[in-house]
Design a protein around this motif. Sequence first.
Motif, mmCIF file in Angstrom:
data_model
loop_
_atom_site.group_PDB
_atom_site.id
_atom_site.type_symbol
_atom_site.label_atom_id
_atom_site.label_comp_id
_atom_site.label_asym_id
_atom_site.label_seq_id
_atom_site.Cartn_x
_atom_site.Cartn_y
_atom_site.Cartn_z
ATOM 1 N N ILE A 50 0.816 -1.210 0.000
ATOM 2 C CA ILE A 50 0.000 0.000 0.000
ATOM 3 C C ILE A 50 0.856 1.270 0.000
ATOM 4 N N ARG A 51 1.975 1.229 0.733
ATOM 5 C CA ARG A 51 2.890 2.374 0.731
ATOM 6 C C ARG A 51 4.316 1.879 0.557
ATOM 7 N N PHE A 166 -4.728 6.993 -6.011
ATOM 8 C CA PHE A 166 -3.470 6.754 -5.283
ATOM 9 C C PHE A 166 -3.252 5.281 -4.969
ATOM 10 N N PRO A 268 -12.993 5.861 6.139
ATOM 11 C CA PRO A 268 -11.926 6.738 5.638
ATOM 12 C C PRO A 268 -12.449 7.849 4.744
ATOM 13 N N GLN A 270 -9.939 10.428 3.761
ATOM 14 C CA GLN A 270 -8.667 10.726 3.056
ATOM 15 C C GLN A 270 -8.316 12.203 3.021
ATOM 16 N N ASP A 308 -9.024 7.261 7.797
ATOM 17 C CA ASP A 308 -7.678 7.323 7.216
ATOM 18 C C ASP A 308 -7.531 8.654 6.498
ATOM 19 N N PHE A 309 -6.313 9.196 6.544
ATOM 20 C CA PHE A 309 -6.017 10.448 5.844
ATOM 21 C C PHE A 309 -4.721 10.317 5.064
ATOM 22 N N ILE A 310 -4.702 10.968 3.922
ATOM 23 C CA ILE A 310 -3.460 11.074 3.152
ATOM 24 C C ILE A 310 -3.114 12.552 3.042
ATOM 25 N N PHE A 339 -1.241 9.243 6.729
ATOM 26 C CA PHE A 339 -0.054 8.859 5.971
ATOM 27 C C PHE A 339 0.369 9.979 5.044
ATOM 28 N N LYS A 340 1.673 10.003 4.757
ATOM 29 C CA LYS A 340 2.157 10.855 3.670
ATOM 30 C C LYS A 340 1.835 10.147 2.373
ATOM 31 N N TYR A 341 1.401 10.890 1.382
ATOM 32 C CA TYR A 341 1.144 10.278 0.085
ATOM 33 C C TYR A 341 2.411 9.571 -0.403
ATOM 34 N N SER A 342 2.231 8.357 -0.864
ATOM 35 C CA SER A 342 3.346 7.571 -1.374
ATOM 36 C C SER A 342 3.020 7.156 -2.802
ATOM 37 N N ARG A 344 2.673 5.232 -5.949
ATOM 38 C CA ARG A 344 2.662 3.786 -6.213
ATOM 39 C C ARG A 344 2.715 3.536 -7.711
HETATM 40 N N1 5AD Z 1 -0.075 6.688 -0.181
HETATM 41 C C1 5AD Z 1 -0.412 6.945 1.110
HETATM 42 N N2 5AD Z 1 -1.430 6.343 1.735
HETATM 43 C C2 5AD Z 1 -2.149 5.438 1.049
HETATM 44 N N3 5AD Z 1 -3.199 4.695 1.395
HETATM 45 C C3 5AD Z 1 -3.556 3.939 0.346
HETATM 46 N N4 5AD Z 1 -2.741 4.185 -0.702
HETATM 47 C C4 5AD Z 1 -1.858 5.128 -0.282
HETATM 48 C C5 5AD Z 1 -0.776 5.795 -0.909
HETATM 49 N N5 5AD Z 1 -0.445 5.561 -2.175
HETATM 50 C C6 5AD Z 1 -3.845 4.782 2.701
HETATM 51 C C7 5AD Z 1 -5.295 5.269 2.560
HETATM 52 C C8 5AD Z 1 -6.076 4.018 2.823
HETATM 53 C C9 5AD Z 1 -5.180 3.275 3.790
HETATM 54 C C10 5AD Z 1 -5.435 1.823 3.924
HETATM 55 O O1 5AD Z 1 -3.894 3.502 3.283
HETATM 56 O O2 5AD Z 1 -5.532 6.227 3.566
HETATM 57 O O3 5AD Z 1 -7.366 4.266 3.353
#
Ligand code: 5AD
Length: 452
Positions: A50-51, A166, A268, A270, A308-310, A339-342, A344
């Motif tokens: 996922i990240r 994402f 979530p 986001q 959940d938040f990005i 989470f920080k956006y990652s 993918r």
């Molecule tokens: N980058 C960061 N967070 C992510 N999530 C899913 N994909 C990414 C990504 N590319 C987070 C979302 C999701 C949780 C399971 O993981 O917030 O709800």
Amino acid sequence: MTRKIFIKTYGCQMNAYDSARMADVMAPHGYAVADSADDADMVVLNTCHIREKAAEKVYSELGRLRVMKRERASEGRQMIIAVAGCVAQAEGEEMQRRSDAVDIVVGPQVYHRLPELVAKLGHGRRVLDTDFPTVDKFDSMPQTTRVDGPTAFLTVQEGCDKFCTFCVVPYTRGSEYSRSVVQIENEARHLVDLGVREISLLGQNVNAFHGVGPDGEVWGLGRLIRYLARIPGLYRLRYTTSHPRDMDDDLIAAHADEEKLMPQLHLPVQSGSDMVLDAMNRGHTGDDYRRLIERIRAARPDIMFSSDFIVGFPGETDADFEATMGLVREIGFAQSFSFKYSSRPGTPAAAARKQIAEDVKAARLQRLQELLNEQEAHYLRASVGLEVDILLEKPGRFEGQMIGRSPYLQPVHVVAPGYAIGDVARVRITTVMSHSLGADLVSSFAPAAVAI
Ligand code: 5AD
Ligand code: SF4
């Protein structure tokens, strides 16, 4: 001959469920579960994609296992290394190229074939199976023989068709699939026979559940919950993870009228910015989410939400981020994951031009987490004085103490002489710890009386 298998799980609850099923699949082939890789004949890494960090951890673990495997080989002993889960699905071939220690790559849809894959190994041969077969893997799985305490996960739905820009899940887990109600009911009854009292229904998009019912009609999650709630000996039901778009009226109504459905929901969001939500392809606005929360709170006023938040999604401006902070302040979450956006590989957002700098992401994450931590502490403090039923899950740190969960999923410590794991105890919350609560028994309740 009994062999030992060690399964290491990364990532979500779905992976935890799959790991337990892999153990079930291997048991009839003489594999008993080991607690560590040290004396295991087979090691399975059930991976998460996922990240970025999640996949990196797998590669470093593979490095350690490779050394172990060599040492074993020099003693004339074997150690089979399998990589399962979403990294296996997404980059299994590359993994086998990068690490010669990987004997088996098995995707999440075919792990019931693990024994066949093991049988195919030998003379330096390695195998890879990342099919998406049409036959139901759940049909080919033996019943579980082991449960881990009075709570259990039960997968009812897998895969995702939402394609948030994402997210890798639609690619690694495939499209949405729901199990049949009969199959789910059988598994639930079996779990209850093994002593399970609380079941969390699992799915990547669990509230998109649309399984065939015993009447041949397609059932939604609300109907499934009401049906399972009739199983004697099952006290509690939860479900995770939900998408705001799939919270239908019947499911919301179940929160009002189904007592066994616990008042806690992971929903979530986001982001709180409509621009970002749109770019994420979430299919709802911040206001849609606010209205939805209001409707669920109207059905079940004491419900607690988690999310959940990005942060740092491509193109996220300061104003977008402030909109997220604003939404969090307005709604109030009892627990959250941020989470920080990652980026993918293969997902649309990875190709977006306006990627956000690492230091900006880190600063935003810190601010958001401070707010979320304050809110978690607030909800814990607000529970002091409440009388709640807790399901006792495990022994506590000292003699006589036990740890249970409140209906709101908060861990609660209590001294409860005469009570056993799996009992429900009525307690009054007295103290707050960093992520849990302390409580006293409300003595007028005998365990059996509350348990029904
Ligand atoms: N980058 C960061 N967070 C992510 N999530 C899913 N994909 C990414 C990504 N590319 C987070 C979302 C999701 C949780 C399971 O993981 O917030 O709800
Ligand atoms: Fe990923 Fe979005 Fe599907 Fe959740 S709903 S699994 S975040 S694509």
